[in-house]
Design an enzyme around this catalytic site. Structure first.
Site, PDB file in Angstrom:
ATOM      1  N   GLU A 152       6.543  -9.439   2.463  1.00 31.43           N
ATOM      2  CA  GLU A 152       6.393  -7.728   3.835  1.00 31.43           C
ATOM      3  C   GLU A 152       5.045  -7.799   4.506  1.00 31.43           C
ATOM      4  O   GLU A 152       5.760  -6.836   5.265  1.00 31.43           O
ATOM      5  CB  GLU A 152       6.656  -6.547   2.909  1.00 31.43           C
ATOM      6  CG  GLU A 152       5.150  -7.060   1.598  1.00 31.43           C
ATOM      7  CD  GLU A 152       5.509  -5.455   0.559  1.00 31.43           C
ATOM      8  OE1 GLU A 152       5.254  -3.449   0.811  1.00 31.43           O
ATOM      9  OE2 GLU A 152       5.425  -5.572  -1.115  1.00 31.43           O
ATOM     10  N   SER A 191       4.172   3.707  -0.495  1.00 22.54           N
ATOM     11  CA  SER A 191       4.547   4.381  -1.592  1.00 22.54           C
ATOM     12  C   SER A 191       2.567   4.104  -1.960  1.00 22.54           C
ATOM     13  O   SER A 191       2.010   5.451  -2.144  1.00 22.54           O
ATOM     14  CB  SER A 191       5.271   4.320  -2.507  1.00 22.54           C
ATOM     15  OG  SER A 191       6.412   3.995  -2.510  1.00 22.54           O
ATOM     16  N   SER A 226      -1.431  -0.870   1.720  1.00 17.33           N
ATOM     17  CA  SER A 226      -2.283  -1.874   1.783  1.00 17.33           C
ATOM     18  C   SER A 226      -3.285  -1.733   2.979  1.00 17.33           C
ATOM     19  O   SER A 226      -2.412  -0.910   4.482  1.00 17.33           O
ATOM     20  CB  SER A 226      -1.116  -2.359   2.293  1.00 17.33           C
ATOM     21  OG  SER A 226      -0.992  -3.603   1.140  1.00 17.33           O
ATOM     22  N   ARG A 270      -5.341  -9.726   4.082  1.00 13.82           N
ATOM     23  CA  ARG A 270      -5.139  -8.322   3.120  1.00 13.82           C
ATOM     24  C   ARG A 270      -6.748  -7.908   2.682  1.00 13.82           C
ATOM     25  O   ARG A 270      -6.577  -8.328   1.891  1.00 13.82           O
ATOM     26  CB  ARG A 270      -3.990  -8.130   2.490  1.00 13.82           C
ATOM     27  CG  ARG A 270      -3.970  -7.287   1.369  1.00 13.82           C
ATOM     28  CD  ARG A 270      -2.973  -6.797   0.915  1.00 13.82           C
ATOM     29  NE  ARG A 270      -2.773  -5.601  -0.252  1.00 13.82           N
ATOM     30  CZ  ARG A 270      -2.979  -5.059  -0.439  1.00 13.82           C
ATOM     31  NH1 ARG A 270      -4.573  -5.818  -1.168  1.00 13.82           N
ATOM     32  NH2 ARG A 270      -3.136  -3.548  -1.067  1.00 13.82           N
TER      33      ARG A 270
HETATM   34  P1  ADP Z   1       7.316   2.092   0.410  1.00 11.92           P
HETATM   35  O1  ADP Z   1       8.189   0.862   0.946  1.00 11.92           O
HETATM   36  O2  ADP Z   1       6.284   1.925  -0.810  1.00 11.92           O
HETATM   37  O3  ADP Z   1       8.771   3.253   0.177  1.00 11.92           O
HETATM   38  P2  ADP Z   1       7.541   4.170   2.571  1.00 11.92           P
HETATM   39  O4  ADP Z   1       6.572   2.998   4.276  1.00 11.92           O
HETATM   40  O5  ADP Z   1       8.700   4.170   2.536  1.00 11.92           O
HETATM   41  O6  ADP Z   1       6.620   2.919   1.492  1.00 11.92           O
HETATM   42  O7  ADP Z   1       6.591   5.264   2.631  1.00 11.92           O
HETATM   43  C1  ADP Z   1       7.133   5.632   1.668  1.00 11.92           C
HETATM   44  C2  ADP Z   1       6.571   6.928   1.293  1.00 11.92           C
HETATM   45  O8  ADP Z   1       6.973   8.062   2.710  1.00 11.92           O
HETATM   46  C3  ADP Z   1       6.681   7.902   0.502  1.00 11.92           C
HETATM   47  O9  ADP Z   1       5.819   8.312  -0.750  1.00 11.92           O
HETATM   48  C4  ADP Z   1       6.566   9.315   0.549  1.00 11.92           C
HETATM   49  O10 ADP Z   1       5.145   9.817   0.943  1.00 11.92           O
HETATM   50  C5  ADP Z   1       7.346   8.944   2.278  1.00 11.92           C
HETATM   51  N1  ADP Z   1       8.348   9.776   2.958  1.00 11.92           N
HETATM   52  C6  ADP Z   1       8.803  10.126   4.261  1.00 11.92           C
HETATM   53  N2  ADP Z   1       9.594  10.297   3.920  1.00 11.92           N
HETATM   54  C7  ADP Z   1      10.297  10.648   2.421  1.00 11.92           C
HETATM   55  C8  ADP Z   1      11.558  10.851   2.426  1.00 11.92           C
HETATM   56  N3  ADP Z   1      12.737  11.455   3.106  1.00 11.92           N
HETATM   57  N4  ADP Z   1      11.601  10.403   0.613  1.00 11.92           N
HETATM   58  C9  ADP Z   1      10.560  10.251   0.508  1.00 11.92           C
HETATM   59  N5  ADP Z   1       9.811   9.878   0.645  1.00 11.92           N
HETATM   60  C10 ADP Z   1       9.367  10.197   2.195  1.00 11.92           C
END
Ligand code: ADP
Length: 362
Positions: free
Chosen positions: A135, A186, A189, A201
């Site tokens: 990733e 979530s 990094s 990293r």
């Molecule tokens: P991951 O790959 O860990 O899922 P993202 O870059 O997609 O990470 O980001 C997830 C974060 O984005 C969530 O923790 C929340 O803070 C935010 N977020 C933005 N839009 C949304 C959505 N529609 N639903 C849930 N979380 C969202």
């Protein structure tokens, strides 16, 4: 079969802890010959994806992010950006099956933890093999590609020192190196990027976008990220946090700490009266400010350590979230006496999926 393979839709998928990001390349230079040969299933999938902007319960296509007239491996076309909640993966697979994906023995490029977690489901339900990529590798590849393709990809906030006045402006990111990259998903990094294939990293924190959303849901009873952000927009963290002035009665001059700085996040909430006078909006705002400032502070230390002056923030935590972006821009500028610059990218959460798509070698 060979025809099917070469005509296979180009997908890149980033299956994250909260959101799954899907980037789809739609070739626009299809010759009449190819048109005839294109399997009906593929045509249907292409139509389904490009004619709609909502899919199932949580699927959305971010039409404002679409990139047209892009060249990938000598083909011209459009890039489409689609996301859905990772908790909806079984529905996604069901839909893919209904659309006939299972009949096309094929491989999809995937990244993110879910590329490992859901590997068996993909194989069993839609007959898809996942070609897995790291990733962080794909994240950087995606950023570099987008920067070249889209001259207005990168931006910063002018007048960052005055949040009420700060405004979005394009930034020339054509000579990017070196830079600190902060991916706020979530979790968080933090990478130090020295060159296109040279990064490490350097740090991270579990207090990320997932923490903001989780705490906000607990504290305000909200049910979505959009709702959390909306509440935060109308709230005031100063009713929740303990400021320098709440402790000193004014500035803490000796170390240049002005009275309106947060001394203790949520630091007033142990007082019953204060607790009963805060609104859901205030709590949402304080949660957002707490998480954002903590990320900003760690990012700044990383930049200092690595002796880098550009700090690029990406990840879906920044989606529809100018409060955090302006706050990060302010924090970088203020705490570094103007030596650090916070930068942002339009396709904020999609770079992993985009980088993954670029790995496709059909
Ligand atoms: P991951 O790959 O860990 O899922 P993202 O870059 O997609 O990470 O980001 C997830 C974060 O984005 C969530 O923790 C929340 O803070 C935010 N977020 C933005 N839009 C949304 C959505 N529609 N639903 C849930 N979380 C969202």
């Amino acid at each position: 079969l060979e025809l099917l393979r070469t005509a296979m839709p180009w997908f890149g998928m980033d299956i994250g802890g909260t959101l799954t990001k899907l980037v789809y390349f739609e070739p626009k230079d299809i010759t009449p010959d190819e048109q005839d040969q294109e399997a009906e299933i593929l045509r249907n999938i292409r139509r389904y994806l490009t004619k709609n902007s909502a899919y199932g319960k949580t699927g959305h296509r971010d039409t404002h992010l679409q990139m047209d007239n892009v060249e990938i491996r000598k083909r011209r076309g459009s890039l489409h950006f689609i996301r859905f909640q990772t908790t909806d993966m079984s529905n996604f697979l069901l839909l893919a099956k209904q659309k006939g994906m299972a009949e096309l023995v094929t491989t999809v490029c995937a990244t993110g933890g879910g590329a490992f977690k859901f590997e068996n489901e993909f194989r069993q339900q839609v007959n898809m093999k996942l070609a897995k990529f790291d990733e962080l590798d794909t994240l950087i590849k995606g950023i570099l590609f987008a920067e070249v393709q889209n001259p207005t990809e990168c931006y910063f906030y002018e007048n960052a020192r005055d949040i009420m006045k700060s405004e979005k402006r394009a930034f020339d990111f054509s000579k990017p190196y070196p830079f600190i990259l902060v991916n706020v998903g979530s979790g968080v990094s933090i990478l130090a990027v020295y060159g296109p294939d040279n990064y490490k990293r350097v740090s991270g924190t579990s207090l990320g976008g997932g923490t903001f959303l989780g705490l906000c849901c607990l504290l305000t009873g909200c049910n979505s990220f959009e709702e959390a952000i909306q509440l935060a927009t109308k709230g005031d963290n100063r009713k929740v946090d303990k400021l320098v002035r709440d402790i000193y009665g004014g500035d803490y001059d000796r170390f240049g700490l002005t009275g309106d700085l947060v001394a203790s996040s949520f630091g007033q909430m142990h007082i019953k009266d204060k607790r009963s006078s805060v609104s859901r909006e205030d709590l949402a705002n304080a949660t957002l400010v707490t998480i954002t400032n903590n990320i900003g502070s760690i990012a700044r230390m990383c930049a200092l350590n690595e002796k880098m002056d550009k700090v690029v923030f990406v990840g879906n935590f920044l989606r529809v979230n100018p409060i955090s972006m302006k706050l990060l821009a302010y924090a970088m500028e203020f705490w570094s006496n103007g030596t650090l610059k916070a930068l942002f990218l339009e396709h904020e959460g999609y770079f992993g999926a985009l980088g993954c798509l670029l790995q496709f070698n059909g």
